[in-house]
Write a protein that holds these residues in place. Structure first.
Motif, PDB file in Angstrom:
ATOM      1  N   ALA A 142      51.937 -15.229 117.328  1.00  0.00           N
ATOM      2  CA  ALA A 142      50.771 -15.722 116.560  1.00  0.00           C
ATOM      3  C   ALA A 142      49.802 -16.458 117.468  1.00  0.00           C
ATOM      4  O   ALA A 142      48.569 -16.286 117.357  1.00  0.00           O
ATOM      5  N   ASP A 143      50.327 -17.277 118.361  1.00  0.00           N
ATOM      6  CA  ASP A 143      49.452 -17.981 119.309  1.00  0.00           C
ATOM      7  C   ASP A 143      48.725 -16.993 120.216  1.00  0.00           C
ATOM      8  O   ASP A 143      47.555 -17.212 120.581  1.00  0.00           O
ATOM      9  N   GLU A 144      49.393 -15.939 120.562  1.00  0.00           N
ATOM     10  CA  GLU A 144      48.743 -14.923 121.395  1.00  0.00           C
ATOM     11  C   GLU A 144      47.587 -14.258 120.643  1.00  0.00           C
ATOM     12  O   GLU A 144      46.504 -14.036 121.217  1.00  0.00           O
ATOM     13  N   ALA A 145      47.814 -13.952 119.360  1.00  0.00           N
ATOM     14  CA  ALA A 145      46.750 -13.338 118.565  1.00  0.00           C
ATOM     15  C   ALA A 145      45.561 -14.287 118.431  1.00  0.00           C
ATOM     16  O   ALA A 145      44.390 -13.866 118.516  1.00  0.00           O
ATOM     17  N   ASN A 146      45.831 -15.576 118.212  1.00  0.00           N
ATOM     18  CA  ASN A 146      44.756 -16.560 118.107  1.00  0.00           C
ATOM     19  C   ASN A 146      43.994 -16.671 119.417  1.00  0.00           C
ATOM     20  O   ASN A 146      42.747 -16.730 119.430  1.00  0.00           O
ATOM     21  N   ALA A 147      44.706 -16.707 120.529  1.00  0.00           N
ATOM     22  CA  ALA A 147      44.056 -16.804 121.827  1.00  0.00           C
ATOM     23  C   ALA A 147      43.230 -15.557 122.120  1.00  0.00           C
ATOM     24  O   ALA A 147      42.142 -15.636 122.709  1.00  0.00           O
ATOM     25  N   LYS A 148      43.691 -14.432 121.653  1.00  0.00           N
ATOM     26  CA  LYS A 148      42.951 -13.192 121.863  1.00  0.00           C
ATOM     27  C   LYS A 148      41.646 -13.197 121.071  1.00  0.00           C
ATOM     28  O   LYS A 148      40.579 -12.792 121.574  1.00  0.00           O
ATOM     29  N   ALA A 149      41.732 -13.690 119.835  1.00  0.00           N
ATOM     30  CA  ALA A 149      40.517 -13.756 119.001  1.00  0.00           C
ATOM     31  C   ALA A 149      39.504 -14.729 119.601  1.00  0.00           C
ATOM     32  O   ALA A 149      38.287 -14.442 119.631  1.00  0.00           O
ATOM     33  N   ASN A 150      39.963 -15.881 120.040  1.00  0.00           N
ATOM     34  CA  ASN A 150      39.065 -16.850 120.657  1.00  0.00           C
ATOM     35  C   ASN A 150      38.393 -16.279 121.903  1.00  0.00           C
ATOM     36  O   ASN A 150      37.196 -16.507 122.149  1.00  0.00           O
ATOM     37  N   TYR A 151      39.180 -15.536 122.674  1.00  0.00           N
ATOM     38  CA  TYR A 151      38.589 -14.953 123.884  1.00  0.00           C
ATOM     39  C   TYR A 151      37.561 -13.882 123.532  1.00  0.00           C
ATOM     40  O   TYR A 151      36.492 -13.797 124.164  1.00  0.00           O
ATOM     41  N   SER A 152      37.844 -13.091 122.512  1.00  0.00           N
ATOM     42  CA  SER A 152      36.889 -12.039 122.126  1.00  0.00           C
ATOM     43  C   SER A 152      35.555 -12.660 121.691  1.00  0.00           C
ATOM     44  O   SER A 152      34.481 -12.172 122.081  1.00  0.00           O
ATOM     45  N   TRP A 189      44.490 -16.885 126.622  1.00  0.00           N
ATOM     46  CA  TRP A 189      45.106 -15.667 126.075  1.00  0.00           C
ATOM     47  C   TRP A 189      46.206 -15.145 127.012  1.00  0.00           C
ATOM     48  O   TRP A 189      47.274 -14.739 126.570  1.00  0.00           O
ATOM     49  N   GLN A 190      45.926 -15.146 128.304  1.00  0.00           N
ATOM     50  CA  GLN A 190      46.923 -14.689 129.276  1.00  0.00           C
ATOM     51  C   GLN A 190      48.171 -15.574 129.262  1.00  0.00           C
ATOM     52  O   GLN A 190      49.294 -15.088 129.387  1.00  0.00           O
ATOM     53  N   ALA A 191      47.971 -16.879 129.093  1.00  0.00           N
ATOM     54  CA  ALA A 191      49.129 -17.782 128.989  1.00  0.00           C
ATOM     55  C   ALA A 191      49.949 -17.477 127.747  1.00  0.00           C
ATOM     56  O   ALA A 191      51.193 -17.511 127.773  1.00  0.00           O
ATOM     57  N   ALA A 192      49.279 -17.173 126.657  1.00  0.00           N
ATOM     58  CA  ALA A 192      49.999 -16.830 125.429  1.00  0.00           C
ATOM     59  C   ALA A 192      50.770 -15.526 125.607  1.00  0.00           C
ATOM     60  O   ALA A 192      51.889 -15.373 125.093  1.00  0.00           O
ATOM     61  N   GLN A 193      50.153 -14.571 126.307  1.00  0.00           N
ATOM     62  CA  GLN A 193      50.860 -13.323 126.577  1.00  0.00           C
ATOM     63  C   GLN A 193      52.122 -13.566 127.427  1.00  0.00           C
ATOM     64  O   GLN A 193      53.178 -12.971 127.167  1.00  0.00           O
ATOM     65  N   ALA A 194      52.007 -14.433 128.409  1.00  0.00           N
ATOM     66  CA  ALA A 194      53.165 -14.733 129.254  1.00  0.00           C
ATOM     67  C   ALA A 194      54.270 -15.400 128.454  1.00  0.00           C
ATOM     68  O   ALA A 194      55.465 -15.130 128.646  1.00  0.00           O
TER      69      ALA A 194
END
Length: 419
Positions: A142-152, A189-194
């Motif tokens: 979920a944090d990864e999805a949020n970080a991805k949206a913020n980055y977009s 986002w990259q940190a969330a992916q890791a």
């Protein structure tokens, strides 16, 4: 009967003729028979008493001549065999041996392999239930999805501000701020992916798998047992070990070769194993590697021998006898052990010179064949070596070779050598 008249002056002769004609012995013959008989008897008695004395004297003279010099057995050194079998004790060990621990914390949900089970690499041995870890993984995704949206959103905003900057609609500082915000959102986002990848890896450890093909030799957990990542000793009495696995289709045998034979060991040296469980059977093997270093404590070379055990005849941890075929490039001469003298100045052999005098030579011993030893230095192939020399033998002493005894000694030595 009338006696004839004899002529006058011839009575004795006539009486003699008359006696001879009648067969009667003469009186003077009887006087010579007795002395002759006595002389013959005396000669016989003399012969009976003197001849044995003369024979005994002759034998005594021969015995004195024989004992004047020491009688010895002589032999000629022979060439030592180029190959020698070295028998050493060996410890049979598995080719690979591993203790399997948990990489994630949780409870054992199920186990699939017990002791004696043959498993393949990657096969599941047990399942670990980790509800907390599963929840962490869901949160991380979920944090990864949020970080991805913020980055977009930040990336699209930065692109618009760069477009407006070209028409001087916004300032350079504002455009740079939007670009930096986009880069920060990308890093988040990259940190969330890791984090998701890390937790996914931990979740994958919920399945305990075999690292290689082998046999399970120990199972130390049961359903419901608590295990921790890394196997903390305080959690379980077994130190956290879940399973123990050994690869047995190929085995390692470790032997310690004495320093004197270490130079003859190389990868590929022929070797076979024997065990008491299989009388008469030989297990083919090969020298795989060695330590290439002498242990300063035991003065031995650690050698590893690999054995094909696909039939499972040999068991890890067993005792075996290792037969190594050592090959000497330049074999020296050999003599029986009975020809050696151990003197303060070293190992010595007694050699008979051309003048039949003893020469004591200090020699260097090479390989040991049991009843025979290899003489590395100190002997020539033409030397006559004394077998079984006495401890009192000295340098320069004249000796006599006993041919019959030497032949018997050589035959006995050959029988003992070739078994």
């Amino acid at each position: 009967m009338t006696t004839p008249n004899l002529p006058t002056g011839h009575e004795p002769s006539a009486r003699t003729d008359l006696a001879l004609s009648n067969g009667a012995p003469l009186p003077h013959k009887r006087r010579f028979v007795l002395p002759v008989a006595l002389a013959a008897i005396a000669a016989a008695l003399l012969a009976i008493g003197i001849v044995p004395r003369l024979h005994a004297s002759s034998e005594l003279t021969k015995q004195v001549d024989a004992q004047r010099y020491l009688s010895v057995d002589a032999l000629t050194p022979t060439r030592a065999p180029s190959s020698q079998e070295l028998l050493l004790p060996g410890n049979v060990m598995p080719y690979a041996d591993a203790s399997i621990y948990a990489r994630t914390s949780g409870y054992i949900q199920h186990w699939y392999a017990d002791i004696g089970t043959k498993v393949q690499a990657g096969q599941t041995l047990a399942d670990i239930q980790t509800p907390e870890l599963d929840a962490q993984l869901r949160q991380a995704r979920a944090d990864e999805a949020n970080a991805k949206a913020n980055y977009s959103f930040a990336d699209s905003t930065a692109q618009r501000w760069q477009t407006m900057l070209q028409t001087q609609s916004v300032s350079q500082q504002d455009a740079n701020a939007k670009t930096s915000d986009s880069a920060a959102k990308l890093a988040a986002w990259q940190a969330a992916q890791a984090n998701v990848a890390r937790l996914s890896e931990l979740v994958s450890y919920e399945k305990v798998t075999a690292p290689f093909n082998g046999v399970i030799t120990a199972r130390k957990v049961d359903v419901g047992a608590l295990v921790t990542a890394g196997g903390s000793p305080g959690i379980a009495a077994n130190g956290g070990e879940l399973f123990h696995i050994e690869q047995t289709d190929r085995l390692r045998v470790y032997v310690d070769v004495p320093q004197n034979d270490a130079q003859s060991i190389a990868p590929g040296t022929k070797v076979y194993l024997t065990t008491q469980q299989y009388p008469g059977r030989q297990f083919d093997a090969s020298v795989a590697r060695s330590a290439d270093s002498i242990d300063p404590v035991s003065r031995t070379l650690r050698v590893e021998v690999d054995v094909d055990n696909r039939d499972g005849a040999l068991l890890p941890g067993a005792y075996a006898q290792v037969h190594l075929a050592l090959v000497a490039a330049h074999p020296a001469l050999e003599v029986p052990v009975s020809a050696l003298l151990f003197r303060p100045d070293g190992v010595t052999v007694a050699v008979i010179g051309k003048d039949d005098k003893v020469q004591l030579r200090t020699v260097t011993i090479g390989r040991d064949f049991g009843t025979y030893v290899e003489v590395a230095t100190g002997l020539d192939s033409t030397d006559r070596v004394i077998n079984n020399p006495g401890d009192a033998i000295s340098n320069g002493e004249t000796v006599r070779i006993a041919p019959a005894a030497s032949a018997t000694s050589a035959t006995s030595a050959a029988s003992a050598k070739h078994g």
